[in-house]
Scaffold this motif. Structure first.
Motif, PDB file in Angstrom:
ATOM      1  N   LYS A 103     -32.277 -19.388  21.876  1.00 35.77           N
ATOM      2  CA  LYS A 103     -31.349 -20.375  21.080  1.00 35.77           C
ATOM      3  C   LYS A 103     -30.830 -21.400  22.071  1.00 35.77           C
ATOM      4  O   LYS A 103     -30.354 -22.349  21.654  1.00 35.77           O
ATOM      5  CB  LYS A 103     -30.645 -19.683  20.086  1.00 35.77           C
ATOM      6  CG  LYS A 103     -29.787 -20.520  19.103  1.00 35.77           C
ATOM      7  CD  LYS A 103     -29.254 -19.592  18.261  1.00 35.77           C
ATOM      8  CE  LYS A 103     -28.566 -20.479  16.976  1.00 35.77           C
ATOM      9  NZ  LYS A 103     -27.995 -19.868  15.855  1.00 35.77           N
ATOM     10  N   ALA A 104     -29.993 -20.589  22.994  1.00 30.65           N
ATOM     11  CA  ALA A 104     -29.188 -21.368  24.083  1.00 30.65           C
ATOM     12  C   ALA A 104     -29.917 -22.395  24.952  1.00 30.65           C
ATOM     13  O   ALA A 104     -29.300 -23.498  25.378  1.00 30.65           O
ATOM     14  CB  ALA A 104     -28.395 -20.388  24.901  1.00 30.65           C
ATOM     15  N   ARG A 105     -31.449 -22.110  25.114  1.00 30.23           N
ATOM     16  CA  ARG A 105     -31.983 -23.035  26.146  1.00 30.23           C
ATOM     17  C   ARG A 105     -33.526 -23.119  25.342  1.00 30.23           C
ATOM     18  O   ARG A 105     -34.565 -22.577  25.889  1.00 30.23           O
ATOM     19  CB  ARG A 105     -32.171 -22.222  27.631  1.00 30.23           C
ATOM     20  CG  ARG A 105     -30.701 -22.149  28.179  1.00 30.23           C
ATOM     21  CD  ARG A 105     -30.964 -21.461  29.552  1.00 30.23           C
ATOM     22  NE  ARG A 105     -31.437 -20.168  29.330  1.00 30.23           N
ATOM     23  CZ  ARG A 105     -31.895 -19.328  30.467  1.00 30.23           C
ATOM     24  NH1 ARG A 105     -31.499 -19.761  31.734  1.00 30.23           N
ATOM     25  NH2 ARG A 105     -31.803 -18.012  30.205  1.00 30.23           N
ATOM     26  N   PRO A 106     -33.686 -23.541  24.198  1.00 31.38           N
ATOM     27  CA  PRO A 106     -34.664 -24.052  23.700  1.00 31.38           C
ATOM     28  C   PRO A 106     -35.880 -24.521  24.337  1.00 31.38           C
ATOM     29  O   PRO A 106     -35.688 -25.637  24.985  1.00 31.38           O
ATOM     30  CB  PRO A 106     -34.454 -24.546  22.326  1.00 31.38           C
ATOM     31  CG  PRO A 106     -33.118 -25.431  22.790  1.00 31.38           C
ATOM     32  CD  PRO A 106     -32.477 -24.540  23.408  1.00 31.38           C
ATOM     33  N   GLY A 107     -37.128 -24.065  24.361  1.00 36.58           N
ATOM     34  CA  GLY A 107     -38.148 -24.476  25.234  1.00 36.58           C
ATOM     35  C   GLY A 107     -38.453 -24.391  26.489  1.00 36.58           C
ATOM     36  O   GLY A 107     -39.550 -24.346  27.023  1.00 36.58           O
ATOM     37  N   GLU A 108     -37.258 -23.552  27.084  1.00 33.03           N
ATOM     38  CA  GLU A 108     -37.310 -23.283  28.395  1.00 33.03           C
ATOM     39  C   GLU A 108     -38.408 -22.084  28.566  1.00 33.03           C
ATOM     40  O   GLU A 108     -39.050 -22.312  29.479  1.00 33.03           O
ATOM     41  CB  GLU A 108     -36.167 -22.802  28.912  1.00 33.03           C
ATOM     42  CG  GLU A 108     -36.319 -22.438  30.266  1.00 33.03           C
ATOM     43  CD  GLU A 108     -34.672 -22.446  30.970  1.00 33.03           C
ATOM     44  OE1 GLU A 108     -34.709 -21.518  32.061  1.00 33.03           O
ATOM     45  OE2 GLU A 108     -34.023 -22.595  30.488  1.00 33.03           O
ATOM     46  N   GLY A 160     -25.606 -11.378  24.489  1.00 35.39           N
ATOM     47  CA  GLY A 160     -25.644 -12.238  23.617  1.00 35.39           C
ATOM     48  C   GLY A 160     -26.825 -13.189  23.264  1.00 35.39           C
ATOM     49  O   GLY A 160     -26.708 -14.199  22.629  1.00 35.39           O
ATOM     50  N   LEU A 161     -28.074 -12.439  23.738  1.00 35.81           N
ATOM     51  CA  LEU A 161     -29.275 -13.354  23.647  1.00 35.81           C
ATOM     52  C   LEU A 161     -29.878 -13.340  22.200  1.00 35.81           C
ATOM     53  O   LEU A 161     -29.803 -12.427  21.464  1.00 35.81           O
ATOM     54  CB  LEU A 161     -30.261 -12.621  24.647  1.00 35.81           C
ATOM     55  CG  LEU A 161     -31.731 -13.475  24.719  1.00 35.81           C
ATOM     56  CD1 LEU A 161     -31.518 -14.649  25.321  1.00 35.81           C
ATOM     57  CD2 LEU A 161     -32.643 -12.275  25.560  1.00 35.81           C
ATOM     58  N   ILE A 162     -30.374 -14.715  21.828  1.00 40.31           N
ATOM     59  CA  ILE A 162     -30.523 -14.789  20.464  1.00 40.31           C
ATOM     60  C   ILE A 162     -31.894 -15.668  20.731  1.00 40.31           C
ATOM     61  O   ILE A 162     -32.141 -16.639  21.464  1.00 40.31           O
ATOM     62  CB  ILE A 162     -29.521 -15.673  19.369  1.00 40.31           C
ATOM     63  CG1 ILE A 162     -28.323 -14.825  19.363  1.00 40.31           C
ATOM     64  CG2 ILE A 162     -30.147 -15.896  18.177  1.00 40.31           C
ATOM     65  CD1 ILE A 162     -27.286 -15.434  18.433  1.00 40.31           C
ATOM     66  N   TRP A 163     -33.094 -15.191  19.970  1.00 39.81           N
ATOM     67  CA  TRP A 163     -34.250 -16.121  19.964  1.00 39.81           C
ATOM     68  C   TRP A 163     -34.330 -16.587  18.462  1.00 39.81           C
ATOM     69  O   TRP A 163     -34.125 -15.915  17.520  1.00 39.81           O
ATOM     70  CB  TRP A 163     -35.534 -15.055  19.950  1.00 39.81           C
ATOM     71  CG  TRP A 163     -35.813 -14.662  21.482  1.00 39.81           C
ATOM     72  CD1 TRP A 163     -35.003 -14.808  22.645  1.00 39.81           C
ATOM     73  CD2 TRP A 163     -36.673 -13.523  21.884  1.00 39.81           C
ATOM     74  NE1 TRP A 163     -35.450 -13.924  23.701  1.00 39.81           N
ATOM     75  CE2 TRP A 163     -36.360 -13.215  23.259  1.00 39.81           C
ATOM     76  CE3 TRP A 163     -37.664 -13.066  21.228  1.00 39.81           C
ATOM     77  CZ2 TRP A 163     -37.281 -12.582  24.114  1.00 39.81           C
ATOM     78  CZ3 TRP A 163     -38.559 -12.254  21.921  1.00 39.81           C
ATOM     79  CH2 TRP A 163     -38.459 -12.055  23.371  1.00 39.81           C
ATOM     80  N   ILE A 164     -34.912 -17.789  18.553  1.00 35.32           N
ATOM     81  CA  ILE A 164     -35.131 -18.568  17.289  1.00 35.32           C
ATOM     82  C   ILE A 164     -36.802 -18.837  17.238  1.00 35.32           C
ATOM     83  O   ILE A 164     -37.445 -19.006  18.192  1.00 35.32           O
ATOM     84  CB  ILE A 164     -34.440 -19.917  16.920  1.00 35.32           C
ATOM     85  CG1 ILE A 164     -34.751 -20.761  18.453  1.00 35.32           C
ATOM     86  CG2 ILE A 164     -32.829 -19.509  17.249  1.00 35.32           C
ATOM     87  CD1 ILE A 164     -34.108 -21.988  18.294  1.00 35.32           C
TER      88      ILE A 164
END
Length: 753
Positions: A103-108, A160-164
């Motif tokens: 979520k913090a770095r989408p697409g990376e 605090g890692l979150i995946w979307i």
């Protein structure tokens, strides 16, 4: 073997607190991805395992406790059930093939779930499993972490890692056909469901990295979506490659409005497209089209099973005879360019003419079909000339490509009728050797004249062929002459000869070897020296032809001189009017004589003290060179701007003396001619008398006004000593096209000299 359904699910040793998880499914205990053991039912309340393939000392028997929530092994270990099979399956289906990103770095990075692993950017993978409360356990960066599904996101207990989730490509409206049987089955995706042909409808998804997943023919299948839209399935699926097809809308956009005809039999049939079907054949031909232009027929046993559409719209089919379809528009464009063109055979140029119009060739006993194809190949119905090639210069070579082509199989293209009309029919023609004696005209492919008549053919490259003897072949040059290969005298246009003839009307010459002995005057196409006259013509290229004396050819130079081919030169002589206005009225004294005698010019005679002394005087057209002729010989002098005549080869100088009897006076000082250039009219002004001397400031003003008026009116005329007119029209002087100077100044009789 009966598999006890109650034991299927996820289990973990209670002593390990979920750090180690085993899966029992379908009668198999999975210790690890590559290590498993068969299990059997030992009783209604227990199981036993086959230790083959497992480490020594593993438990072999277990029984259910606590309503199936635990397994008690015979060594005392207790396993706790994490998830039952239905819950496991639901979770697995939920995440299977799903793609996620941070979520913090989408697409990376993109993370994709399989049955028991998570792939990272298609480069590496990490194992994962589930716990009772749906917490996901995996190893991330070497650390065991837990994650939980919360409102459609995966929240990890690590930094605090979150995946979307990453949206899937549902591949809607995509179409494919199997490479092994192109065109037989067409698979179409609608709202994420693929079906059609021999395939039962089933879900299909494509991940952002290009991975594709579906359940095909009852089996899980994975593949990869390639750049060209094809899907390459994994080998074990047996699907091979699915070729990407154009959608109906894409096919309409690419093919709508196009028409084709067969290259070998143009116009026998034309073909068009309607609803993915070729029309115009004996039977409609349904087809599919790949994105790369390949086509496949959908009719079993069709004579055209596969083909390829090229960038120019042509379709090259594979099958019986490998037919080629060319677009009607391209054929029409090519044949429009040759509509009305004419050809003649190279071996007998001009004998037979062939015309192509409306896809037919005429000029043969029986008109035949003729079609020029886009690649410049030719298909015709002419006997013995079924095929050929149109060259870049529009000549035709008959025969198949690669065959030796002789002159008998070559047609030469003729100039268009418009070219013949503008270059030939608009003129009459005459021989340079005898201008005007024989005149020829060209009309309707015939040449006629006093010297005979015959066929006339002009090729597009300027070559000429006629039926006249000695003029069988030649070349029309850029300057308008026709030069004959036989060496016969060239032809020139009569109107060009007449224009040149008018340009020398009234001009005079004298022989350079003996200036003044003879004066040759040209009038109305004849030159005369007094007792004799003969024809005289100035040709467009500056050549001169005359029958005077022995007859000769020469060349007029830029200064008006005529250089004769047999040797000798004629110098242009000033007109009588120019001579009179330049020399008459001046009184000279000869510095070589001791006594003071007065010399004057009267016509072409020199008078001394009023008496004729048998000396003639001649002024050249440059108004500078002067010659006298007497019994003593010929003398040459130069007329100076101050009125002096300096004689060459002696110290004699004729010097102007004071005016007398109305003569001009150069004694007021050394008068200098004033150069004048106004627009395109240039010359010089000299004083003629005392009144002229006083009017130095007036003459240029009068001249400027006169020239300005001439440019406004477009026409200005001045008398040239009574011997013809000059006209200034649109800034060009006529008819004396070779004149080099114009003298401007008032004369006593009102002329402008």
């Amino acid at each position: 073997v009966t598999t006890p359904q109650p034991c299927d699910g996820l289990w973990t040793p209670e002593a390990m607190k979920g750090q180690v998880v085993f899966r029992i499914e379908g009668g198999v205990l999975h210790w690890a991805p590559t290590l498993h053991s068969q299990i059997t039912a030992s009783s209604s309340l227990g199981i036993s395992i086959d230790l083959q393939g497992s480490d020594e000392g593993l438990h072999s028997d277990a029984e259910f406790r606590n309503d199936g929530a635990q397994l008690l092994w015979n060594n005392g270990d207790v396993w706790a059930r994490l998830l039952d099979m239905s819950t496991l399956k639901a979770l697995r289906d939920l995440l299977r093939h799903s793609a996620w990103t941070e979520k913090a770095r989408p697409g990376e990075h993109v993370y994709v779930f399989t049955d028991d692993h998570i792939s990272v950017d298609d480069l590496e993978s990490m194992p994962f499993t589930f716990t009772r409360d749906h917490i996901i356990i995996t190893r991330l960066g070497g650390t065991t972490v837990n994650g939980k599904l919360v409102d459609g996101e995966i929240v990890w207990d690590h930094d605090g890692l979150i995946w979307i989730p990453v949206p899937f490509d549902k591949l809607d409206n995509r179409r494919w056909t199997q490479e092994s049987q192109p065109g037989v089955n067409i698979y179409v995706v609608t709202q994420g469901i693929v079906g059609g042909g021999d395939l039962d409808p089933t879900e299909i998804i494509a991940q952002p990295g290009g991975a594709v997943f579906a359940k095909l023919r009852g089996k899980d299948a994975a593949g990869r979506l390639e750049q060209n839209g094809d899907i390459l399935w994994e080998a074990h699926t047996g699907e091979g490659r699915w070729l990407a097809l154009l959608s109906p809308d894409e096919m309409r956009s690419r093919l709508e409005g196009l028409r084709w005809t067969e290259e070998e039999r143009p116009w026998d049939r034309t073909f068009s497209v309607s609803d993915a079907t070729f029309l115009g054949r004996d039977a409609p031909l349904p087809f599919v089209m790949l994105r790369d232009g390949r086509l496949f027929a959908q009719v079993e046993g069709a004579d055209m099973t596969a083909g390829k559409m090229l960038d120019n719209g042509e379709i090259h089919w594979e099958g019986k005879g490998n037919p080629i379809w060319v677009t009607v528009e391209a054929v029409e464009e090519m044949n429009y360019q040759i509509e009305g063109k004419r050809w003649t055979e190279k071996v007998n140029p001009g004998k037979q003419l062939y015309t192509i119009s409306d896809y037919m060739v005429t000029g043969v006993p029986v008109p035949a079909k003729f079609t020029l194809l886009p690649d410049r190949s030719i298909v015709s119905g002419l006997p013995g000339k079924a095929s050929g090639t149109m060259l870049d210069n529009w000549d035709i070579q008959w025969g198949e490509p690669g065959e030796p082509i002789g002159d008998e199989n070559t047609w030469l293209v003729l100039a268009s009728r418009q070219e013949v009309e503008s270059k030939m029919q608009a003129h009459e023609w005459t021989s340079e050797a005898r201008p005007g004696e024989e005149v020829y005209t060209v009309h309707d492919d015939m040449v006629e004249g006093s010297g005979g008549s015959g066929a006339f053919t002009l090729l597009s490259d300027g070559r000429v062929f006629t039926g006249l003897a000695g003029k069988e072949s030649g070349k029309l040059l850029q300057n308008g002459e026709i030069v004959w290969d036989s060496g016969d005298a060239p032809w020139v246009a009569v109107d060009a000869v007449e224009a040149m003839r008018a340009s020398v009307q009234g001009m005079r010459w004298t022989e350079a070897a003996s200036p003044g002995r003879r004066i040759y005057t040209v009038r109305d196409g004849f030159v005369s020296d007094g007792p004799a006259s003969a024809s005289f013509d100035l040709l467009p290229d500056g050549g001169v032809v005359t029958a005077l004396g022995r007859g000769s050819r020469g060349k007029m130079l830029d200064g008006g001189e005529i250089q004769w081919g047999a040797g000798g030169m004629w110098l242009p002589v000033a007109s009588p009017g120019l001579t009179r206005r330049t020399l008459e009225g001046i009184r000279w004294a000869n510095t070589a004589e001791s006594s003071q005698h007065v010399l004057v010019v009267n016509g072409d005679r020199v008078l001394r003290d009023g008496s004729d002394i048998n000396v003639t005087i001649l002024l050249l057209a440059d108004a500078s060179h002067v010659y006298t002729s007497s019994a003593a010989g010929i003398a040459e002098g130069v007329f100076q701007p101050n009125g002096e005549i300096v004689w060459k080869g002696s110290r004699a100088i004729w010097t102007p003396v004071g005016a007398g009897g109305g003569g001009r006076d150069f004694s007021q000082g050394n008068a200098t001619m004033i150069n004048l250039k106004v627009g395109l009219l240039e010359g010089h002004i000299a004083p003629r008398n005392r009144r002229g001397a006083v009017a130095w400031s007036v003459i240029p003003i009068v001249t400027l006004v006169a020239v300005a008026l001439s440019l406004v009116s477009g026409f200005f005329r001045c008398r040239r000593g009574g011997r013809g007119d000059f006209s200034v029209v649109d800034g060009a002087q006529a008819p004396h096209a070779s004149a080099r100077q114009v003298l401007l100044g008032p004369t006593g009789d009102g002329d402008l000299a």
